[in-house]
Write a protein that holds these residues in place. Structure first.
Motif, PDB file in Angstrom:
ATOM      1  N   VAL A 170       0.848  -1.210   0.000  1.00  0.00           N
ATOM      2  CA  VAL A 170       0.000   0.000   0.000  1.00  0.00           C
ATOM      3  C   VAL A 170       0.880   1.256   0.000  1.00  0.00           C
ATOM      4  O   VAL A 170       0.590   2.227  -0.712  1.00  0.00           O
ATOM      5  CB  VAL A 170      -0.960   0.016   1.209  1.00  0.00           C
ATOM      6  CG1 VAL A 170      -1.751   1.318   1.265  1.00  0.00           C
ATOM      7  CG2 VAL A 170      -1.921  -1.152   1.138  1.00  0.00           C
ATOM      8  N   ILE A 171       1.954   1.222   0.763  1.00  0.00           N
ATOM      9  CA  ILE A 171       2.863   2.373   0.834  1.00  0.00           C
ATOM     10  C   ILE A 171       3.461   2.656  -0.549  1.00  0.00           C
ATOM     11  O   ILE A 171       3.453   3.798  -1.023  1.00  0.00           O
ATOM     12  CB  ILE A 171       3.986   2.124   1.870  1.00  0.00           C
ATOM     13  CG1 ILE A 171       3.418   2.211   3.289  1.00  0.00           C
ATOM     14  CG2 ILE A 171       5.122   3.122   1.700  1.00  0.00           C
ATOM     15  CD1 ILE A 171       4.400   1.835   4.369  1.00  0.00           C
ATOM     16  N   VAL A 172       3.962   1.610  -1.209  1.00  0.00           N
ATOM     17  CA  VAL A 172       4.594   1.795  -2.528  1.00  0.00           C
ATOM     18  C   VAL A 172       3.553   2.262  -3.551  1.00  0.00           C
ATOM     19  O   VAL A 172       3.813   3.171  -4.347  1.00  0.00           O
ATOM     20  CB  VAL A 172       5.295   0.488  -2.990  1.00  0.00           C
ATOM     21  CG1 VAL A 172       5.784   0.615  -4.420  1.00  0.00           C
ATOM     22  CG2 VAL A 172       6.465   0.177  -2.067  1.00  0.00           C
ATOM     23  N   ALA A 173       2.371   1.628  -3.505  1.00  0.00           N
ATOM     24  CA  ALA A 173       1.314   2.014  -4.458  1.00  0.00           C
ATOM     25  C   ALA A 173       0.917   3.473  -4.245  1.00  0.00           C
ATOM     26  O   ALA A 173       0.729   4.223  -5.215  1.00  0.00           O
ATOM     27  CB  ALA A 173       0.099   1.107  -4.275  1.00  0.00           C
ATOM     28  N   THR A 174       0.824   3.888  -2.989  1.00  0.00           N
ATOM     29  CA  THR A 174       0.470   5.279  -2.686  1.00  0.00           C
ATOM     30  C   THR A 174       1.562   6.227  -3.178  1.00  0.00           C
ATOM     31  O   THR A 174       1.274   7.244  -3.816  1.00  0.00           O
ATOM     32  CB  THR A 174       0.269   5.454  -1.155  1.00  0.00           C
ATOM     33  OG1 THR A 174      -0.727   4.535  -0.730  1.00  0.00           O
ATOM     34  CG2 THR A 174      -0.165   6.869  -0.805  1.00  0.00           C
ATOM     35  N   SER A 175       2.812   5.873  -2.913  1.00  0.00           N
ATOM     36  CA  SER A 175       3.933   6.715  -3.361  1.00  0.00           C
ATOM     37  C   SER A 175       3.960   6.814  -4.882  1.00  0.00           C
ATOM     38  O   SER A 175       4.217   7.882  -5.435  1.00  0.00           O
ATOM     39  CB  SER A 175       5.263   6.138  -2.889  1.00  0.00           C
ATOM     40  OG  SER A 175       5.296   6.084  -1.513  1.00  0.00           O
ATOM     41  N   PHE A 176       3.693   5.695  -5.542  1.00  0.00           N
ATOM     42  CA  PHE A 176       3.711   5.684  -7.010  1.00  0.00           C
ATOM     43  C   PHE A 176       2.609   6.590  -7.565  1.00  0.00           C
ATOM     44  O   PHE A 176       2.851   7.417  -8.454  1.00  0.00           O
ATOM     45  CB  PHE A 176       3.528   4.248  -7.515  1.00  0.00           C
ATOM     46  CG  PHE A 176       3.522   4.122  -9.012  1.00  0.00           C
ATOM     47  CD1 PHE A 176       4.666   4.383  -9.747  1.00  0.00           C
ATOM     48  CD2 PHE A 176       2.375   3.751  -9.690  1.00  0.00           C
ATOM     49  CE1 PHE A 176       4.662   4.278 -11.135  1.00  0.00           C
ATOM     50  CE2 PHE A 176       2.355   3.644 -11.071  1.00  0.00           C
ATOM     51  CZ  PHE A 176       3.509   3.904 -11.795  1.00  0.00           C
ATOM     52  N   ALA A 177       1.402   6.437  -7.014  1.00  0.00           N
ATOM     53  CA  ALA A 177       0.278   7.262  -7.491  1.00  0.00           C
ATOM     54  C   ALA A 177       0.563   8.741  -7.226  1.00  0.00           C
ATOM     55  O   ALA A 177       0.335   9.593  -8.091  1.00  0.00           O
ATOM     56  CB  ALA A 177      -1.009   6.839  -6.792  1.00  0.00           C
ATOM     57  N   LEU A 230      -2.873   2.162 -11.088  1.00  0.00           N
ATOM     58  CA  LEU A 230      -3.482   2.640 -12.337  1.00  0.00           C
ATOM     59  C   LEU A 230      -3.419   4.172 -12.407  1.00  0.00           C
ATOM     60  O   LEU A 230      -3.086   4.742 -13.458  1.00  0.00           O
ATOM     61  CB  LEU A 230      -4.936   2.158 -12.406  1.00  0.00           C
ATOM     62  CG  LEU A 230      -5.614   2.325 -13.770  1.00  0.00           C
ATOM     63  CD1 LEU A 230      -4.968   1.432 -14.804  1.00  0.00           C
ATOM     64  CD2 LEU A 230      -7.101   1.989 -13.665  1.00  0.00           C
ATOM     65  N   ILE A 231      -3.711   4.814 -11.281  1.00  0.00           N
ATOM     66  CA  ILE A 231      -3.631   6.286 -11.238  1.00  0.00           C
ATOM     67  C   ILE A 231      -2.204   6.727 -11.588  1.00  0.00           C
ATOM     68  O   ILE A 231      -1.993   7.625 -12.404  1.00  0.00           O
ATOM     69  CB  ILE A 231      -4.034   6.823  -9.842  1.00  0.00           C
ATOM     70  CG1 ILE A 231      -5.532   6.630  -9.607  1.00  0.00           C
ATOM     71  CG2 ILE A 231      -3.677   8.315  -9.696  1.00  0.00           C
ATOM     72  CD1 ILE A 231      -5.990   6.921  -8.179  1.00  0.00           C
ATOM     73  N   GLY A 232      -1.216   6.049 -10.992  1.00  0.00           N
ATOM     74  CA  GLY A 232       0.188   6.376 -11.251  1.00  0.00           C
ATOM     75  C   GLY A 232       0.558   6.201 -12.708  1.00  0.00           C
ATOM     76  O   GLY A 232       1.230   7.057 -13.304  1.00  0.00           O
TER      77      GLY A 232
END
Lengths: 312, 412
Positions: B300-307, B391-393
């Motif tokens: 979740v942390i990586v996905a959030t950072s990527f987005a 996907l947002i990222g």
């Protein structure tokens, strides 16, 4: 015969309807110190941007170090070191870190890069400041690192876009010395500026650019000959007579330039024209204070070529 | 690309003030929000008691008895007041509410009539009053309810059947008495009350004790602050253009898009680091439980950072100057944070706004953190949130790369 390291033919670059470069033809030989002189907006920076592959030309052919600009942009970039007009350095990095970073982008890394960085710091007399952050440097020191950053990968061609803007004469002279050494060692330098004294002092060949065209090129002597004059007579005066000065201007046309405190007269025969001018001044009640003979300057050349002063 | 990213990371850590601000400001905000949401380190879910006035205009033994029972409630602190003085205090904003037992209150209850009770509250604190109303109604129902119902049934039977045999009526009253507790004699035996019993409410969570206030404080603040950080990192491309270093980068033999992706890498690395620091602070100082599955948490942390980094470069790509990017990003981040649940928890919002929240990056990131920190959710549930964030990222960075060529690479 020396290799033509830069070959430009029929180069054009437009920005919409504005023609920034109009049909430039120019060859520069290896090891040449070529000055591109012109007023602001003449097309100097656009020419550098095209030669550095950042801008695509609308027409024409350019070869850099034997590589076609459009077909082999990567090889062209590897052959060039560019010193931009801005101080393009990272203030939060040290001088050495800046050099290593910019060199790294050209594939120069490791011990080779560190040695080269030390060498350049020594050349530019900044060894003791190598680990200092750029933000602590003076303007002149930053300019020197700005040049050094373009030299880390030992390019065959160094393109410099007004690299001495806003620095003190001492730093400027030091830069001239370093550049002369680079040139003597075979580095081709293309130097754009609107400082005529710089070009006169350091360039082996000069191109005068105006409105996107190179209107004259050659050595300083060759350019002086374009005017048809060899020397200038500079007459300083204390008291003037505007009407009489205007009459002289009308009589001699482009040969004479009138300023508030002096007149400059271009001549190919001083012994003939100097007595004539003194006589005219005396007759016109102009009180002379000082007379000097000077060689034709680039300012005069530019004036005779364009009909206006370089900074107009 | 990596060389550009490493250079930016060094520059980020060299700017001590900026770096400290990037880490300390979110930490301070998380702490403040935790205190505000009342979830700081608490696991027992006890609520703070609400202070209210009571004006007893009935002044009977029965009304005093009811007040005494209300005094024993944990969720309410009661103080007696004169009716007019109490109204004034509420209007002046000094007290949330006043419960008034009007004259005739005891008689009404005994006769099975509508009880003359009224709750006055401060209009500016309507939400608090609503919660108080809920607590009062349920407790008053419990105190008055059985007696009231018993009286109402007997009254109804007497009204409908005025000629009923007194012995039958006595039997009915006895049976009713057995079914409803009588506060007068203390009998309990309320079978019907037990069966009616009210709604049994049980919270469902895989974890035994979850501090949702703290999770909300961490997730909401962390995502909002991360967006601010990465927007600044993204707009550093524009700063490089203004400083002339972008032009120099373009002169060098690097692929232009690697400049943008280099910035994105920095944003992802710094963003991940920032989230982890905030997370560990919340765990060590505020008592946040990180749950059992640290891999899901890291995901979740990586996905959030990527987005967020995609958002950062996108803002830079659509702007022409650094100032423009900063102004624009501030507006967009505040809007996304407001609708996405960073500032106000989603469940407080109206249904319409809860639906709108899904357009915000914050919503998916916060829900992702809810899943791993609170719900201890399965991968099948988490994958939707993580997938949407990735996907947002991807969408943002793809759009940015196209805009980057058009807007930022203009050097002349």
């Amino acid at each position: 015969m020396l290799m033509k390291i830069v070959q430009i033919s029929g180069l054009r670059k437009n920005f919409g309807k504005i023609e920034a470069i109009r049909n430039i033809d120019l060859d520069i030989e290896q090891g040449e110190f070529f000055g591109l002189l012109g007023p602001n907006g003449a097309g100097k920076t656009t020419t550098i941007n095209v030669l550095s592959t950042v801008l695509k030309p609308n027409a024409g052919e350019v070869k850099i170090n034997g590589f076609d600009l459009l077909k082999n942009p990567f090889n062209c970039k590897q052959s060039i070191g560019i010193v931009p007009q801005e101080l393009a350095l990272y203030n939060e990095l040290s001088a050495k870190e800046n050099l290593l970073f910019w060199g790294g982008l050209y594939g120069i890394t490791g011990i080779k890069a560190r040695n080269r960085a030390e060498e350049l710091l020594k050349i530019f007399e900044l060894t003791d400041r190598g680990n200092s952050l750029i933000k602590t440097f003076s303007g002149g020191m930053k300019r020197r690192i700005n040049i050094a950053a373009a030299m880390l990968h030992r390019p065959e061609i160094l393109m410099m876009d007004e690299p001495t803007v806003g620095i003190d004469p001492q730093s400027r002279n030091q830069i001239y010395d370093v550049l002369s050494d680079f040139s003597k060692n075979g580095v081709t330098i293309i130097y754009t500026t609107h400082y005529m004294d710089e070009v006169e002092k350091i360039c082996s060949r000069i191109g005068i650019i105006d409105h996107g065209e190179i209107i004259a090129k050659g050595t300083l002597e060759e350019l002086r000959r374009i005017t048809g004059s060899a020397e200038t007579i500079v007459i300083h005066f204390e008291r003037k007579n505007d009407q009489e000065l205007q009459k002289m201007k009308n009589e001699f046309g482009e040969l004479i330039t009138v300023f508030d405190d002096k007149i400059i007269f271009s001549t190919d025969n001083v012994s003939r024209d100097l007595p004539m001018l003194i006589e005219k001044c005396a007759a016109s009640c102009i009180s002379l204070t000082h007379i000097a003979l000077e060689q034709i300057s680039l300012e005069t050349v530019f004036l005779s070529l364009t009909g206006r002063k370089l900074r107009e | 690309m990596l060389r550009i990213a490493i250079k930016d990371i060094i520059i980020f850590f060299r700017d001590y003030k900026g770096m400290l601000l990037s880490f300390l400001l979110p930490i301070a905000l998380i702490t403040l929000f935790s205190l505000a949401f009342g979830g700081l380190g608490k696991k027992d879910k006890k609520q703070q008691a609400v202070n209210i006035f009571i004006a007893d205009l009935d002044s009977t033994e029965f009304s005093e008895n009811v007040i005494h029972k209300l005094e024993n409630l944990e969720e309410i602190n009661i103080s007696s007041v004169n009716f007019e003085a109490g109204k004034l205090e509420i209007m002046n904003g000094n007290k949330l509410a006043m419960l008034v037992f009007y004259k005739g209150f005891a008689d009404s209850v005994n006769e099975g009539n509508k009880e003359p009770i009224e709750l006055f509250y401060d209009e500016s604190r309507e939400m608090e009053a609503g919660l108080l109303q809920y607590a009062l109604i349920s407790n008053l129902m419990e105190i008055l309810g059985s007696r009231n119902i018993k009286k109402k049934i007997i009254k109804s039977v007497n009204t409908r059947y005025p000629d009923i045999d007194p012995s039958i009526m006595a039997t009915i009253e006895e049976e009713i008495g057995l079914q409803f507790e009588d506060p007068d004699n203390g009998t309990s035996g309320g079978n019907i009350m037990d069966e009616m019993g009210g709604l049994q409410i049980t919270s469902l969570s895989r974890k035994e004790s979850v501090n949702w206030g703290l999770i909300q404080s961490f997730a909401g603040t962390a995502v909002m602050m991360l967006l601010f950080s990465v927007a600044a990192m993204g707009s550093s491309i524009l700063g490089e253009r203004e400083d002339g270093t972008l032009k120099r980068l373009l002169y060098s033999p690097v692929i232009p898009l690697s400049i943008m992706f280099g910035k994105m890498i920095v944003a992802i690395v710094i963003g991940t680091l920032q989230l982890m620091v905030m997370l560990f602070y919340s765990m060590l100082v505020l008592g946040l439980d990180l749950g059992d599955n640290l891999f899901y948490l890291f995901l979740v942390i990586v996905a959030t950072s990527f987005a967020c980094s995609g958002f950062g470069v996108f803002i830079a790509a659509i702007s022409t100057t650094r100032k423009q990017a900063e102004g624009f990003s501030t507006i967009v981040i505040l809007i996304m944070s407001a609708i996405g649940g960073s500032m106000i928890p989603i469940f407080i919002m109206p249904a319409f706004m809860q639906k709108v929240a899904v357009v915000s990056l914050n919503y998916w990131a916060i829900q992702g953190f809810y899943d791993v920190l609170g719900r201890d959710a399965q991968f099948s549930s988490l994958i939707l949130k993580v997938g949407v964030l990735f996907l947002i990222g991807i969408i943002m960075s793809t759009a940015s790369s196209m805009l980057f060529k058009r807007n930022i690479l203009k050097v002349a």
